[in-house]
Design a protein around this motif. Structure first.
Motif, PDB file in Angstrom:
ATOM      1  N   ALA A 127      21.016  76.808  37.277  1.00  0.00           N
ATOM      2  CA  ALA A 127      20.377  75.514  37.490  1.00  0.00           C
ATOM      3  C   ALA A 127      19.182  75.669  38.434  1.00  0.00           C
ATOM      4  CB  ALA A 127      21.373  74.519  38.069  1.00  0.00           C
ATOM      5  N   PRO A 128      18.249  74.716  38.444  1.00  0.00           N
ATOM      6  CA  PRO A 128      17.128  74.778  39.387  1.00  0.00           C
ATOM      7  C   PRO A 128      17.617  74.930  40.829  1.00  0.00           C
ATOM      8  CG  PRO A 128      16.781  73.039  37.785  1.00  0.00           C
ATOM      9  CD  PRO A 128      18.178  73.533  37.561  1.00  0.00           C
ATOM     10  N   LYS A 129      16.823  75.586  41.646  1.00  0.00           N
ATOM     11  CA  LYS A 129      17.245  75.879  43.017  1.00  0.00           C
ATOM     12  C   LYS A 129      17.605  74.627  43.811  1.00  0.00           C
ATOM     13  CE  LYS A 129      14.905  80.305  43.722  1.00  0.00           C
ATOM     14  NZ  LYS A 129      13.939  81.064  44.562  1.00  0.00           N
ATOM     15  N   SER A 130      16.938  73.533  43.522  1.00  0.00           N
ATOM     16  CA  SER A 130      17.204  72.313  44.284  1.00  0.00           C
ATOM     17  C   SER A 130      18.573  71.713  43.969  1.00  0.00           C
ATOM     18  CB  SER A 130      16.131  71.261  43.990  1.00  0.00           C
ATOM     19  OG  SER A 130      16.119  70.917  42.609  1.00  0.00           O
ATOM     20  N   ARG A 131      19.243  72.186  42.914  1.00  0.00           N
ATOM     21  CA  ARG A 131      20.495  71.556  42.496  1.00  0.00           C
ATOM     22  C   ARG A 131      21.696  71.963  43.328  1.00  0.00           C
ATOM     23  NH1 ARG A 131      22.008  68.175  41.849  1.00  0.00           N
ATOM     24  NH2 ARG A 131      23.421  68.077  40.059  1.00  0.00           N
ATOM     25  N   TRP A 132      21.481  72.781  44.365  1.00  0.00           N
ATOM     26  CA  TRP A 132      22.593  72.979  45.301  1.00  0.00           C
ATOM     27  C   TRP A 132      22.880  71.674  46.032  1.00  0.00           C
ATOM     28  CZ3 TRP A 132      22.512  72.189  50.567  1.00  0.00           C
ATOM     29  CH2 TRP A 132      21.252  72.067  51.173  1.00  0.00           C
ATOM     30  N   LEU A 133      21.845  70.835  46.148  1.00  0.00           N
ATOM     31  CA  LEU A 133      22.027  69.523  46.759  1.00  0.00           C
ATOM     32  C   LEU A 133      22.900  68.660  45.850  1.00  0.00           C
ATOM     33  CD1 LEU A 133      18.341  69.095  47.864  1.00  0.00           C
ATOM     34  CD2 LEU A 133      20.295  69.071  49.438  1.00  0.00           C
ATOM     35  N   GLY A 186      27.574  91.756  30.448  1.00  0.00           N
ATOM     36  CA  GLY A 186      26.996  91.282  29.205  1.00  0.00           C
ATOM     37  C   GLY A 186      27.195  89.808  28.919  1.00  0.00           C
ATOM     38  N   ARG A 187      27.679  89.045  29.894  1.00  0.00           N
ATOM     39  CA  ARG A 187      27.918  87.623  29.689  1.00  0.00           C
ATOM     40  C   ARG A 187      27.350  86.818  30.854  1.00  0.00           C
ATOM     41  NH1 ARG A 187      31.822  86.512  25.841  1.00  0.00           N
ATOM     42  NH2 ARG A 187      32.966  88.330  25.045  1.00  0.00           N
ATOM     43  N   PRO A 188      27.002  85.560  30.623  1.00  0.00           N
ATOM     44  CA  PRO A 188      26.579  84.727  31.746  1.00  0.00           C
ATOM     45  C   PRO A 188      27.776  84.432  32.649  1.00  0.00           C
ATOM     46  CG  PRO A 188      26.764  83.397  29.770  1.00  0.00           C
ATOM     47  CD  PRO A 188      26.947  84.824  29.344  1.00  0.00           C
ATOM     48  N   PRO A 189      27.535  84.130  33.916  1.00  0.00           N
ATOM     49  CA  PRO A 189      28.651  83.772  34.801  1.00  0.00           C
ATOM     50  C   PRO A 189      29.436  82.594  34.229  1.00  0.00           C
ATOM     51  CG  PRO A 189      26.652  84.128  36.071  1.00  0.00           C
ATOM     52  CD  PRO A 189      26.245  84.124  34.631  1.00  0.00           C
ATOM     53  N   ALA A 190      30.748  82.611  34.458  1.00  0.00           N
ATOM     54  CA  ALA A 190      31.629  81.551  33.966  1.00  0.00           C
ATOM     55  C   ALA A 190      32.276  80.846  35.150  1.00  0.00           C
ATOM     56  CB  ALA A 190      32.697  82.123  33.049  1.00  0.00           C
ATOM     57  N   LEU A 191      32.121  79.534  35.212  1.00  0.00           N
ATOM     58  CA  LEU A 191      32.741  78.737  36.258  1.00  0.00           C
ATOM     59  C   LEU A 191      34.148  78.378  35.792  1.00  0.00           C
ATOM     60  CD1 LEU A 191      32.156  77.389  39.015  1.00  0.00           C
ATOM     61  CD2 LEU A 191      31.408  75.363  37.739  1.00  0.00           C
ATOM     62  N   LEU A 192      35.150  79.099  36.283  1.00  0.00           N
ATOM     63  CA  LEU A 192      36.523  78.922  35.816  1.00  0.00           C
ATOM     64  C   LEU A 192      37.206  77.733  36.489  1.00  0.00           C
ATOM     65  CD1 LEU A 192      37.720  82.643  35.745  1.00  0.00           C
ATOM     66  CD2 LEU A 192      36.527  81.333  33.978  1.00  0.00           C
ATOM     67  N   LEU A 193      36.935  77.540  37.749  1.00  0.00           N
ATOM     68  CA  LEU A 193      37.462  76.404  38.509  1.00  0.00           C
ATOM     69  C   LEU A 193      36.359  75.904  39.429  1.00  0.00           C
ATOM     70  CD1 LEU A 193      40.988  77.510  39.840  1.00  0.00           C
ATOM     71  CD2 LEU A 193      40.544  75.812  38.065  1.00  0.00           C
ATOM     72  N   TYR A 194      36.345  74.600  39.659  1.00  0.00           N
ATOM     73  CA  TYR A 194      35.412  74.063  40.648  1.00  0.00           C
ATOM     74  C   TYR A 194      36.116  73.014  41.504  1.00  0.00           C
ATOM     75  CZ  TYR A 194      31.600  71.647  42.945  1.00  0.00           C
ATOM     76  OH  TYR A 194      30.801  71.086  43.903  1.00  0.00           O
ATOM     77  N   ASN A 195      36.158  73.266  42.791  1.00  0.00           N
ATOM     78  CA  ASN A 195      36.645  72.282  43.755  1.00  0.00           C
ATOM     79  C   ASN A 195      38.060  71.823  43.422  1.00  0.00           C
ATOM     80  OD1 ASN A 195      36.163  70.865  46.127  1.00  0.00           O
ATOM     81  ND2 ASN A 195      35.436  69.050  45.061  1.00  0.00           N
ATOM     82  N   ASP A 196      38.899  72.749  42.988  1.00  0.00           N
ATOM     83  CA  ASP A 196      40.264  72.408  42.596  1.00  0.00           C
ATOM     84  C   ASP A 196      41.127  72.223  43.841  1.00  0.00           C
ATOM     85  OD1 ASP A 196      42.184  72.606  40.005  1.00  0.00           O
ATOM     86  OD2 ASP A 196      43.193  73.329  41.808  1.00  0.00           O
ATOM     87  N   LEU A 248      26.025  78.939  45.334  1.00  0.00           N
ATOM     88  CA  LEU A 248      26.611  79.912  44.418  1.00  0.00           C
ATOM     89  C   LEU A 248      26.923  79.288  43.066  1.00  0.00           C
ATOM     90  CD1 LEU A 248      29.016  81.710  46.914  1.00  0.00           C
ATOM     91  CD2 LEU A 248      26.888  82.624  45.970  1.00  0.00           C
ATOM     92  N   VAL A 249      27.415  78.060  43.061  1.00  0.00           N
ATOM     93  CA  VAL A 249      27.704  77.379  41.806  1.00  0.00           C
ATOM     94  C   VAL A 249      26.410  77.100  41.046  1.00  0.00           C
ATOM     95  CG1 VAL A 249      28.588  75.230  40.795  1.00  0.00           C
ATOM     96  CG2 VAL A 249      29.892  76.419  42.585  1.00  0.00           C
ATOM     97  N   ARG A 250      25.386  76.651  41.758  1.00  0.00           N
ATOM     98  CA  ARG A 250      24.088  76.410  41.130  1.00  0.00           C
ATOM     99  C   ARG A 250      23.563  77.672  40.461  1.00  0.00           C
ATOM    100  NH1 ARG A 250      19.586  78.413  41.105  1.00  0.00           N
ATOM    101  NH2 ARG A 250      20.258  79.913  42.671  1.00  0.00           N
ATOM    102  N   ALA A 251      23.671  78.796  41.181  1.00  0.00           N
ATOM    103  CA  ALA A 251      23.182  80.055  40.625  1.00  0.00           C
ATOM    104  C   ALA A 251      23.993  80.469  39.403  1.00  0.00           C
ATOM    105  CB  ALA A 251      23.232  81.140  41.697  1.00  0.00           C
ATOM    106  N   ALA A 252      25.303  80.282  39.460  1.00  0.00           N
ATOM    107  CA  ALA A 252      26.151  80.656  38.327  1.00  0.00           C
ATOM    108  C   ALA A 252      25.794  79.867  37.078  1.00  0.00           C
ATOM    109  CB  ALA A 252      27.620  80.442  38.685  1.00  0.00           C
TER     110      ALA A 252
END
Length: 207
Positions: free
Chosen positions: A155-161, A178-188, A148-152
């Motif tokens: 990134a290339p599909k292989s980058r889930w690894l 109308g906006r690209p997905p925004a990663l507000l927090l990651y692994n907090d 899900l983070v890769r898609a947001a």
């Protein structure tokens, strides 16, 4: 024209599981409860979880802190390999090792995974119909968080690894019209004491 609003997807990996993965450890139950406490003030309207016991138990413990929020079991929220990259998409130095490791997972997780991963994107990502933002929690597994983070990030599909997520860490993704997905927090892990962070990971991944 149908109005659309933002979706806020809160994503977590289940709490620490027992060796046979049939239940949560005491630490795993504590992790889940602490995440639930953190989310008490969030306007979450649904808790989606995978079908395996460790995800379902985590969702239930979080839900005890969020009265009235329904628990919804979902097959696409399960544990599987979302994408097996061809060799040319991987670094040459580690391609053999990576592909051998993926080949060691059960056949069902490898064969059904890509289809489930696409269903997960369709079910849990993107804007929502209506005028009001929607806040949902997804209790899942390490691989799907990475997917899900890769898609947001487009990134290339292989980058889930290589995108590793702690037990009961918190990731939040915003999908706005109308906006690209925004990663507000990651692994907090701000809600977890030091001894409950990075469970299940080798020392070189601890930061």
């Amino acid at each position: 024209m149908t109005a659309t609003a933002a979706r806020y997807l809160y994503v977590t990996r289940h709490g620490e599981a027992s060796v046979d993965e049939s239940t949560l450890t005491d630490d795993g139950r504590r992790q889940a409860a602490l995440l639930g406490e953190r989310l008490r003030e969030a306007p979450i309207t649904a808790i989606h979880h995978g079908p395996l016991a460790r995800a379902e138990q985590t969702a239930r413990l979080i839900g005890e802190q969020l009265p009235g929020v329904p628990l919804l079991r979902s097959e696409p929220a399960g544990d599987y390999i979302p994408y097996i990259p061809p060799r040319e998409e991987l670094p040459a130095e580690s391609a053999d090792e990576t592909l051998a490791r993926l080949a060691g997972f059960p056949a069902a997780e490898r064969e059904l995974g890509p289809g489930l991963a696409e269903k997960a994107l369709a079910r849990f990502t993107g804007t929502v119909e209506g005028d009001e933002p929607r806040h949902e929690l997804l209790v899942t597994h390490n691989f799907l968080v990475g997917w899900l983070v890769r898609a947001a990030l487009d990134a290339p599909k292989s980058r889930w690894l290589g995108l590793n997520h702690t037990n009961a860490g918190l990731t939040v993704i915003r999908y706005a019209p109308g906006r690209p997905p925004a990663l507000l927090l990651y692994n907090d892990t701000g809600h977890l004491p030091a001894e409950l962070r990075w469970t299940g990971f080798p020392p070189e991944l601890h930061v």
